[in-house]
Design a protein around this motif. Structure first.
Motif, PDB file in Angstrom:
ATOM      1  N   LEU A  11       0.825  -1.206   0.000  1.00  0.00           N
ATOM      2  CA  LEU A  11       0.000   0.000   0.000  1.00  0.00           C
ATOM      3  C   LEU A  11       0.860   1.257   0.000  1.00  0.00           C
ATOM      4  O   LEU A  11       0.539   2.241  -0.671  1.00  0.00           O
ATOM      5  N   ARG A  12       1.958   1.237   0.746  1.00  0.00           N
ATOM      6  CA  ARG A  12       2.837   2.410   0.773  1.00  0.00           C
ATOM      7  C   ARG A  12       3.478   2.636  -0.598  1.00  0.00           C
ATOM      8  O   ARG A  12       3.630   3.775  -1.035  1.00  0.00           O
ATOM      9  N   TYR A  13       3.871   1.579  -1.286  1.00  0.00           N
ATOM     10  CA  TYR A  13       4.422   1.733  -2.623  1.00  0.00           C
ATOM     11  C   TYR A  13       3.373   2.307  -3.581  1.00  0.00           C
ATOM     12  O   TYR A  13       3.666   3.188  -4.409  1.00  0.00           O
ATOM     13  N   ALA A  16       2.996   6.011  -2.890  1.00  0.00           N
ATOM     14  CA  ALA A  16       4.110   6.799  -3.420  1.00  0.00           C
ATOM     15  C   ALA A  16       3.953   7.021  -4.924  1.00  0.00           C
ATOM     16  O   ALA A  16       4.171   8.130  -5.435  1.00  0.00           O
ATOM     17  N   VAL A  17       3.567   5.974  -5.658  1.00  0.00           N
ATOM     18  CA  VAL A  17       3.403   6.109  -7.104  1.00  0.00           C
ATOM     19  C   VAL A  17       2.199   6.995  -7.426  1.00  0.00           C
ATOM     20  O   VAL A  17       2.252   7.836  -8.333  1.00  0.00           O
ATOM     21  N   ALA A  18       1.118   6.841  -6.671  1.00  0.00           N
ATOM     22  CA  ALA A  18      -0.083   7.645  -6.901  1.00  0.00           C
ATOM     23  C   ALA A  18       0.198   9.129  -6.671  1.00  0.00           C
ATOM     24  O   ALA A  18      -0.308   9.984  -7.403  1.00  0.00           O
ATOM     25  N   LYS A  19       1.005   9.435  -5.674  1.00  0.00           N
ATOM     26  CA  LYS A  19       1.326  10.836  -5.384  1.00  0.00           C
ATOM     27  C   LYS A  19       2.223  11.419  -6.464  1.00  0.00           C
ATOM     28  O   LYS A  19       2.122  12.606  -6.792  1.00  0.00           O
ATOM     29  N   ASP A  20       3.124  10.598  -7.008  1.00  0.00           N
ATOM     30  CA  ASP A  20       4.082  11.080  -8.003  1.00  0.00           C
ATOM     31  C   ASP A  20       3.500  11.051  -9.412  1.00  0.00           C
ATOM     32  O   ASP A  20       3.776  11.937 -10.233  1.00  0.00           O
ATOM     33  N   GLY A  21       2.712  10.026  -9.712  1.00  0.00           N
ATOM     34  CA  GLY A  21       2.137   9.880 -11.039  1.00  0.00           C
ATOM     35  C   GLY A  21       3.072   9.294 -12.070  1.00  0.00           C
ATOM     36  O   GLY A  21       2.729   9.224 -13.255  1.00  0.00           O
ATOM     37  N   ASN A  22       4.252   8.847 -11.617  1.00  0.00           N
ATOM     38  CA  ASN A  22       5.237   8.301 -12.550  1.00  0.00           C
ATOM     39  C   ASN A  22       5.992   7.170 -11.859  1.00  0.00           C
ATOM     40  O   ASN A  22       6.599   7.379 -10.802  1.00  0.00           O
ATOM     41  N   LEU A  23       5.953   5.993 -12.459  1.00  0.00           N
ATOM     42  CA  LEU A  23       6.550   4.804 -11.846  1.00  0.00           C
ATOM     43  C   LEU A  23       8.066   4.930 -11.740  1.00  0.00           C
ATOM     44  O   LEU A  23       8.665   4.584 -10.717  1.00  0.00           O
ATOM     45  N   THR A  24       8.703   5.460 -12.770  1.00  0.00           N
ATOM     46  CA  THR A  24      10.165   5.563 -12.790  1.00  0.00           C
ATOM     47  C   THR A  24      10.658   6.513 -11.706  1.00  0.00           C
ATOM     48  O   THR A  24      11.592   6.201 -10.963  1.00  0.00           O
ATOM     49  N   ARG A  25      10.041   7.684 -11.619  1.00  0.00           N
ATOM     50  CA  ARG A  25      10.460   8.652 -10.602  1.00  0.00           C
ATOM     51  C   ARG A  25      10.214   8.129  -9.197  1.00  0.00           C
ATOM     52  O   ARG A  25      11.035   8.309  -8.303  1.00  0.00           O
ATOM     53  N   GLN A  43       0.673  -6.987  -7.089  1.00  0.00           N
ATOM     54  CA  GLN A  43       0.243  -7.867  -6.007  1.00  0.00           C
ATOM     55  C   GLN A  43      -0.867  -7.225  -5.176  1.00  0.00           C
ATOM     56  O   GLN A  43      -1.810  -7.901  -4.743  1.00  0.00           O
ATOM     57  N   LEU A  44      -0.761  -5.890  -4.994  1.00  0.00           N
ATOM     58  CA  LEU A  44      -1.825  -5.191  -4.274  1.00  0.00           C
ATOM     59  C   LEU A  44      -3.124  -5.216  -5.091  1.00  0.00           C
ATOM     60  O   LEU A  44      -4.210  -5.433  -4.540  1.00  0.00           O
ATOM     61  N   GLU A  71      -7.435   7.559  -1.227  1.00  0.00           N
ATOM     62  CA  GLU A  71      -8.073   8.260  -0.110  1.00  0.00           C
ATOM     63  C   GLU A  71      -7.864   7.498   1.199  1.00  0.00           C
ATOM     64  O   GLU A  71      -7.550   8.084   2.226  1.00  0.00           O
ATOM     65  N   TYR A  72      -8.020   6.179   1.146  1.00  0.00           N
ATOM     66  CA  TYR A  72      -7.766   5.373   2.340  1.00  0.00           C
ATOM     67  C   TYR A  72      -6.291   5.415   2.730  1.00  0.00           C
ATOM     68  O   TYR A  72      -5.946   5.523   3.910  1.00  0.00           O
ATOM     69  N   ALA A  73      -5.401   5.321   1.726  1.00  0.00           N
ATOM     70  CA  ALA A  73      -3.962   5.336   2.012  1.00  0.00           C
ATOM     71  C   ALA A  73      -3.548   6.648   2.660  1.00  0.00           C
ATOM     72  O   ALA A  73      -2.732   6.665   3.593  1.00  0.00           O
ATOM     73  N   GLU A  74      -4.108   7.766   2.167  1.00  0.00           N
ATOM     74  CA  GLU A  74      -3.797   9.073   2.769  1.00  0.00           C
ATOM     75  C   GLU A  74      -4.144   9.062   4.251  1.00  0.00           C
ATOM     76  O   GLU A  74      -3.368   9.514   5.097  1.00  0.00           O
ATOM     77  N   GLY A  75      -5.326   8.563   4.579  1.00  0.00           N
ATOM     78  CA  GLY A  75      -5.736   8.524   5.975  1.00  0.00           C
ATOM     79  C   GLY A  75      -4.863   7.621   6.811  1.00  0.00           C
ATOM     80  O   GLY A  75      -4.488   7.954   7.940  1.00  0.00           O
ATOM     81  N   ILE A  76      -4.500   6.459   6.247  1.00  0.00           N
ATOM     82  CA  ILE A  76      -3.692   5.492   6.993  1.00  0.00           C
ATOM     83  C   ILE A  76      -2.306   6.048   7.297  1.00  0.00           C
ATOM     84  O   ILE A  76      -1.834   6.015   8.444  1.00  0.00           O
ATOM     85  N   PHE A  77      -1.636   6.602   6.287  1.00  0.00           N
ATOM     86  CA  PHE A  77      -0.260   7.052   6.491  1.00  0.00           C
ATOM     87  C   PHE A  77      -0.197   8.398   7.198  1.00  0.00           C
ATOM     88  O   PHE A  77       0.780   8.687   7.899  1.00  0.00           O
TER      89      PHE A  77
END
Length: 307
Positions: A11-13, A16-25, A43-44, A71-77
């Motif tokens: 979920l953390r990975y 991170a990708v959702a916030k950045d919008g780019n897998l490579t970065r 896997q997620l 939205e759930y991840a934001e609340g969790i982290f």
């Protein structure tokens, strides 16, 4: 029946990708390979039974399920960061209030805001100055409890700010005492002006007003820092455009004179927080005070004190 447990590492990975919008970065920032990061997200997705991303050009866009997961991840982290801040730091320094203030904000407003705490026993203040973006990043990371700003911020899914206006001040033209009354807008063309920088909302509003009135402005200096604006208003033979609270001590002492209130111009002051389960107990009394109390004319300041 075996209980299904969410893999928070995956979920953390994803977060991170959702916030950045780019897998490579995101992979570079997380210091993992792109293939490993992609595998974790797949896997997620398999565990959730939903696709979380669709590819758009070189970037990734969230699916509807992805937006719900974010939205759930934001609340969790966010809750996790708050847990660390509350228990790791808060237990040792439970009376520390950490306030950030935008560098261009009047020092008088800052002092008025924190003044009730200066005589409170056992309270320690930590004051930090910086750009709005920098301070908001610290607020989101739980390194600050509150940010003071002269610009509002908008709340959205990725930026959960609570932005409240704590005061609004009329804007004045101020300068050294003069015998003749200042005639607005006629006399603007005959004086040198100290103005906020071109990126300021106040400057944009003043320029628009002068354009509407057909007034030509002679700019001596453009100043973003209100402390410097205060000094120049005292020492230069020029007229400054600013909220009177910035120079309230000089106005009380007769060092400066308010020539006029500029019609239709205001500067607002905001307190920005984020939603937390355990808000600092000192925030409520600070935020409950009236606008008049924050803008009240204070005692004379010692010579040389910055605004």
């Amino acid at each position: 029946m075996a209980e299904t447990v969410l893999n928070f590492h995956h979920l953390r990975y994803f977060w991170a990708v959702a916030k950045d919008g780019n897998l490579t970065r995101a992979a570079r920032r997380l210091r993992v390979s792109q293939s490993a990061l992609s595998t974790q997200i797949k896997q997620l997705e398999e565990q959730l039974g939903q696709a979380l991303f669709v590819r758009e050009g070189r970037g990734l866009e969230l699916t509807e399920a992805g937006r719900i997961a974010l939205e759930y991840a934001e609340g969790i982290f966010t809750a996790g960061g708050e847990l660390l801040a509350t228990l790791k730091d808060g237990r040792r320094r439970e009376h520390v209030l950490r306030v950030g203030a935008v560098a261009t904000l009047s020092r008088n407003i800052q002092e008025s805001f924190i003044k009730p705490l200066l005589e409170e026993p056992g309270v320690q203040l930590r004051l930090l100055s910086g750009s709005l973006d920098e301070l908001l990043h610290r607020l989101e990371a739980h390194a600050l409890d509150l940010v003071l700003s002269n610009r509002p911020v908008q709340r959205d899914a990725g930026r959960p700010w609570h932005c409240r206006r704590i005061a609004q001040q009329r804007v004045s033209l101020v300068g050294r005492p003069r015998e003749k009354a200042f005639r607005f807008p006629r006399d603007i063309a005959s004086v040198s002006m100290l103005l906020p920088g071109p990126d300021s909302e106040l400057r944009a509003a003043f320029d628009a007003l002068c354009e509407q009135l057909g007034v030509r402005v002679r700019v001596l200096a453009e100043v973003d820092d209100m402390a410097m604006m205060r000094l120049l208003a005292r020492d230069a033979r020029a007229v400054a455009l600013l909220p009177s609270v910035v120079v309230r001590d000089e106005l009380r002492g007769g060092v400066l004179q308010e020539y006029c209130v500029v019609p239709g111009l205001h500067e607002s002051f905001y307190a920005i927080t984020v939603e937390r389960q355990y808000q600092h107990p000192l925030l409520r009394p600070l935020l409950s005070r009236s606008e008049d109390e924050l803008l009240a004319m204070g005692r004379d300041a010692p010579d040389g004190e910055d605004a």
